[in-house]
Design a protein around this motif. Structure first.
Motif, PDB file in Angstrom:
ATOM      1  N   ASP A 117       0.822  -1.208   0.000  1.00 49.37           N
ATOM      2  CA  ASP A 117       0.000   0.000   0.000  1.00 49.37           C
ATOM      3  C   ASP A 117       0.859   1.263   0.000  1.00 49.37           C
ATOM      4  O   ASP A 117       0.577   2.218  -0.734  1.00 49.37           O
ATOM      5  N   ILE A 118       1.902   1.272   0.809  1.00 47.90           N
ATOM      6  CA  ILE A 118       2.793   2.430   0.873  1.00 47.90           C
ATOM      7  C   ILE A 118       3.483   2.626  -0.474  1.00 47.90           C
ATOM      8  O   ILE A 118       3.548   3.733  -1.009  1.00 47.90           O
ATOM      9  N   GLY A 119       3.995   1.532  -1.039  1.00 45.68           N
ATOM     10  CA  GLY A 119       4.633   1.610  -2.350  1.00 45.68           C
ATOM     11  C   GLY A 119       3.668   2.057  -3.434  1.00 45.68           C
ATOM     12  O   GLY A 119       4.028   2.868  -4.303  1.00 45.68           O
ATOM     13  N   ALA A 120       2.444   1.568  -3.389  1.00 46.49           N
ATOM     14  CA  ALA A 120       1.440   1.938  -4.391  1.00 46.49           C
ATOM     15  C   ALA A 120       1.128   3.430  -4.324  1.00 46.49           C
ATOM     16  O   ALA A 120       0.986   4.089  -5.365  1.00 46.49           O
ATOM     17  N   LYS A 121       1.036   3.957  -3.124  1.00 47.16           N
ATOM     18  CA  LYS A 121       0.757   5.406  -2.972  1.00 47.16           C
ATOM     19  C   LYS A 121       1.886   6.232  -3.597  1.00 47.16           C
ATOM     20  O   LYS A 121       1.635   7.229  -4.264  1.00 47.16           O
ATOM     21  N   HIS A 122       3.144   5.792  -3.374  1.00 47.78           N
ATOM     22  CA  HIS A 122       4.287   6.521  -3.930  1.00 47.78           C
ATOM     23  C   HIS A 122       4.361   6.398  -5.444  1.00 47.78           C
ATOM     24  O   HIS A 122       4.904   7.279  -6.105  1.00 47.78           O
ATOM     25  N   LEU A 123       3.825   5.306  -5.985  1.00 48.06           N
ATOM     26  CA  LEU A 123       3.847   5.098  -7.432  1.00 48.06           C
ATOM     27  C   LEU A 123       2.601   5.640  -8.123  1.00 48.06           C
ATOM     28  O   LEU A 123       2.432   5.490  -9.330  1.00 48.06           O
ATOM     29  N   GLY A 124       1.712   6.246  -7.355  1.00 47.10           N
ATOM     30  CA  GLY A 124       0.500   6.824  -7.937  1.00 47.10           C
ATOM     31  C   GLY A 124      -0.595   5.812  -8.230  1.00 47.10           C
ATOM     32  O   GLY A 124      -1.533   6.101  -8.961  1.00 47.10           O
TER      33      GLY A 124
END
Length: 162
Positions: A117-124
């Protein structure tokens, strides 16, 4: 969000996760209707929520990949949890419990999910961190566990003795 809200939310999360882990370590009747009701309800609600979370522009390739990886991981952990579960025959039917090892595996899944989830937020790819996506992953996990438990209960020679 202020500190007080964060503390309250953190306490609620710890209590809910603790309650779920406690339930997973206790013997519960293997009721086929109950075993599939949860994953179906979670999946339908998750799908409806996910559908509303998809932006008008559509879903990105990164989001699709992250959703697919999360789905495979959720199913795999569910299958492993079912295999690690203890199953026993009672006078009324079958009972199962996941146990502490299966519960620990579930915690690992939660930790990986938070990282995704954290990675997805940073990747848009915000749709990956949506409530709908999380509910679908939980539904897939419970369904994977249910498949193994149903199969084990149907084949008595695969059932562990207590």
């Amino acid at each position: 969000m202020n500190l007080q809200n964060a503390v309250v939310e953190g306490a609620i999360i710890v209590l809910v996760v603790g309650w779920i882990m406690l339930r997973q370590t206790r013997w519960q009747d293997l009721d086929p209707m109950r075993m599939w009701r949860g994953p179906i309800i979670l999946g339908v609600v998750g799908f409806v929520q996910l559908k509303s979370a998809i932006p008008a522009a559509g879903i990105s390739a990164v989001a699709v990949v992250l959703l697919a990886v999360s789905a495979v991981l959720s199913i795999a952990v569910g299958l492993a949890m079912g295999a690690l579960s203890q199953v026993r025959r009672t006078g009324d039917g079958w009972q199962a419990r996941t146990g502490w090892l299966g519960s620990a595996l579930w915690l690992v899944l939660l930790a990986v999910r938070i990282g995704v989830d954290i990675g997805a937020k940073h990747l848009g790819a915000d749709v990956v961190a949506s409530v709908g996506a999380i509910l679908i992953m939980l539904a897939l996990n419970r369904a994977g566990r249910g498949v193994v438990l149903a199969r084990r209960a149907a084949q008595p020679h695969l059932v562990t003795a207590d």
